[in-house]
Scaffold this motif. Sequence first.
Motif, PDB file in Angstrom:
ATOM      1  N   UNK A   1       0.714  -0.877  -0.249  1.00  0.00           N
ATOM      2  CA  UNK A   1      -0.576   0.180   0.375  1.00  0.00           C
ATOM      3  C   UNK A   1       0.903   1.108   0.028  1.00  0.00           C
ATOM      4  N   UNK A   2       0.669   2.057  -0.990  1.00  0.00           N
ATOM      5  CA  UNK A   2       1.286   3.370  -1.434  1.00  0.00           C
ATOM      6  C   UNK A   2       3.209   2.987  -0.979  1.00  0.00           C
ATOM      7  N   UNK A   3       3.688   1.851  -1.813  1.00  0.00           N
ATOM      8  CA  UNK A   3       5.083   1.781  -1.229  1.00  0.00           C
ATOM      9  C   UNK A   3       5.591   1.147  -0.884  1.00  0.00           C
TER      10      UNK A   3
ATOM     11  N   UNK B   1      -1.204   5.000   7.524  1.00  0.00           N
ATOM     12  CA  UNK B   1      -2.171   3.892   7.083  1.00  0.00           C
ATOM     13  C   UNK B   1      -2.482   3.360   8.333  1.00  0.00           C
ATOM     14  N   UNK B   2      -3.522   3.112   7.938  1.00  0.00           N
ATOM     15  CA  UNK B   2      -4.034   2.124   9.525  1.00  0.00           C
ATOM     16  C   UNK B   2      -5.546   0.577   8.159  1.00  0.00           C
TER      17      UNK B   2
ATOM     18  N   UNK C   1       3.924  -1.853   9.976  1.00  0.00           N
ATOM     19  CA  UNK C   1       4.031  -2.786  11.547  1.00  0.00           C
ATOM     20  C   UNK C   1       2.607  -3.551  11.508  1.00  0.00           C
ATOM     21  N   UNK C   2       2.664  -4.445  12.010  1.00  0.00           N
ATOM     22  CA  UNK C   2       1.282  -5.914  11.786  1.00  0.00           C
ATOM     23  C   UNK C   2       1.191  -6.125  13.177  1.00  0.00           C
TER      24      UNK C   2
ATOM     25  N   UNK D   1      -0.899  -1.583   9.592  1.00  0.00           N
ATOM     26  CA  UNK D   1      -0.212   0.418   9.627  1.00  0.00           C
ATOM     27  C   UNK D   1       0.945   0.651   9.034  1.00  0.00           C
ATOM     28  N   UNK D   2       1.072   1.130   8.446  1.00  0.00           N
ATOM     29  CA  UNK D   2       2.265   2.115   7.926  1.00  0.00           C
ATOM     30  C   UNK D   2       2.863   3.689   9.020  1.00  0.00           C
TER      31      UNK D   2
END
Length: 505
Positions: free
Chosen positions: A52-54, A431-432, A377-378, A318-319
Motif C-alpha cells: 500500500x502506497x509503496x 495508514x491503517x 507494522x502488523x 499500519x504504515x
Amino acid sequence: MRNENEFDVIIIGAGIGGLGAGNFLQAKNPELKTLIIEQNNYPGGYVSGFTRKGIYFDLGAEGMLNFEKSGSNKILNELGFNHPVIQIEPIEANYRNNDFLKMYSSRDKLLIEIETKYPHEKENVVKFLNECDAINNEIIALGITSPKLSFRKLLEIIFKYPKLRKYGLLKFSHLLDRFLTDENVKNLFKFYCTWLALKSNEITAPIAANIVSEANTFGIHYPVGGMLAFAENLADHYRKNGGQIQYKSKVEKIIISKGAVKGVKLSDGTIVKSTWVISNADLQRTVFDYVGEENFSKPYLKNIKRKDLSITGALLFLTVEKIDLTRYPPHFNISEEIDFDCLIDRLRKGYFDYEFLGVRIPSNIDPNLEVGNKKSMIILAFTPFDWNNNWKAKDKIERKSDYKQLKKEVTQKIIANVEKAIPNLSEHIIFSELATPLTFERYNLASKGAWYATRYDQIVGDFKSQIKNLLFAGSNVSGGGVGTSLFSGLKTGEYLSDKISEKKK
Ligand SMILES: Cc1cc2nc3c(=O)[nH]c(=O)nc-3n(C[C@H](O)[C@H](O)[C@H](O)COP(=O)(O)OP(=O)(O)OC[C@H]3O[C@@H](n4cnc5c(N)ncnc54)[C@H](O)[C@@H]3O)c2cc1C
C-alpha cells in the motif's frame, strides 16, 4: 490430441501447499501438463503480502520455524529452488511490566536471559530444553512425517525410542510440570501451543517438544523480501518448469464420475478436465461444497463434520513514519499477566479482550523493507470468529456501517494497548487497515477464517481421499504452519510423481 482445457493434474489453490505439490510434480516430470487454479490474483494464500502506497505488508504468516535446515528446504534445493532467508533473533519477546523477556534460538543467549529474569529456574530450563532436544532427536531419527503413525512405527517406538515411549501418551503440561516450577517460565514455552489453538494439557508432549526444540535451536526464518517474495519465487520456479497458473479463477465443483475425478468446474461455468485433482483448498469446503456429500462414506463425513477449527483473529496493518523502532524486537507480544492456557479458554468462550497482542516489525528483520522514513507494522490479535454477532456483519455479507464502526473501535483499542510498549505511536501512523476473521474467510476461503486450518489434534493426516485420483495438500491434512503445509504439498507431489512414473513403466 488433448485440447488446451485438459490437464494431467489440476491443483486447487496456490497456497504454500499447492505450490509445493506443483513444484515437485513439474520439476520431476517436465512433460506433465499441470495447472494451479487460484481464486486470488497473487500466489501464496496465507504466505503472501500486499503493498500500500509503496510499503509492503505480510498478510498472514511472518516466520517459518526452522526453515533453513528443514526437510522442505532440502527437497526444494534438490528441485533447483532457492530463496535466501534471515534468522529472526530474538525469535519472540514478551513485553511485561515495562520490560522485554526475549526468547532466543541461541541457547547461550536464552539462558542468560532466563538467569537474569528468573535465576531460580535456570538449571530447570537447561534440563527441560535438554529433554525436549532428546525427544526431538528421536522424532527425527524415527522419521515421522505425518501425525498418523503406522503399526511399524509404533513398534519401533516401543522397542527403540525410550523418550517417545515415555512421553508418547502424555501431554505437554506434564513435561512442563516435571521440569519447571515457576508458572511465568512455563508460560513462556506454552506460547508455542497457542498458535495451534491448543492448551498445554491438550497438545501431546512430543509435538510440543519438537516445536520448542526446533525454535530454541534452529530458530525461525524470514524470507528476504517478505513472504510474498518467497511465494512469487515458488510460483516462478513452477512456471519455469512448465507449470501453468490461472489466477482469479474459483473452483466451484470437482467433477466426479463413476467414483473418479474428471476435472473441475469454475464459477464462470468453464469445465477444465484432468486425470488428477489435488485440493489445497479448505477441507470442509472441498468435501461438502466442491465434491458433495453423496460421494463420501457416512463415517468419513461424520469425521470431517465434527472437526474443530484452529485459531483466528484480527490483523491491524499500519504504515508508520518518522519513528525509530530499531530498538524493539522484530516480533514481540504485549501480554501483561496473561496465561496462554487461559487465553485459549477465553477465546473458546467467545471472549476478545485485547490483552494479548503480537507486534511485528518486518523492517527490523529485512531493513530493505523500510522505504524512506516509512515502514510497516502488523499487530495481531487472537479473536473469536463470531465475536460480537459476527463482527456486527450479521449474515457476514452485510458489511455496512456497523461493521466499519466496530473495526474503527477495535483499531483504536489495539493502538492504545500497543502504546504501552511504543509510546506516542498514534502520532506516527499514516495508514491503517484492520483485517477481521471475516476478511480471512472471504479472501482465503478458509472456514471461519481459521489461520491454521483444522485444530492440530484433529487433523485428517492423510493426503489420500476416498475418491479415486483426488488428493489433498497443505494445512487441510497436515495441520497449519508454513513448514508443515509446504512439506505436505511436496509429499503429495512426490506421491503422485511416483504413481505417474509407475504407470509409464
Ligand atoms: C495471520 C496469520 C499468521 C500466521 N503466522 C504464521 C507463522 O508465523 N508461521 C507459520 O508457520 N505459520 C503461520 N500461519 C499459518 C500458515 O500461514 C498456514 O498454515 C499455511 O500458510 C497454510 O497453507 P496452505 O497452503 O495449506 O493453505 P492456504 O494458505 O489457505 O492456501 C489455500 C489457497 O487456496 C485458494 N483457494 C481456496 N479455495 C479455492 C477455490 N475454490 N478455487 C481457487 N482457489 C481456492 C486460496 O485462495 C489460497 O490461496 C499464519 C496464518 C495466518 C493467517
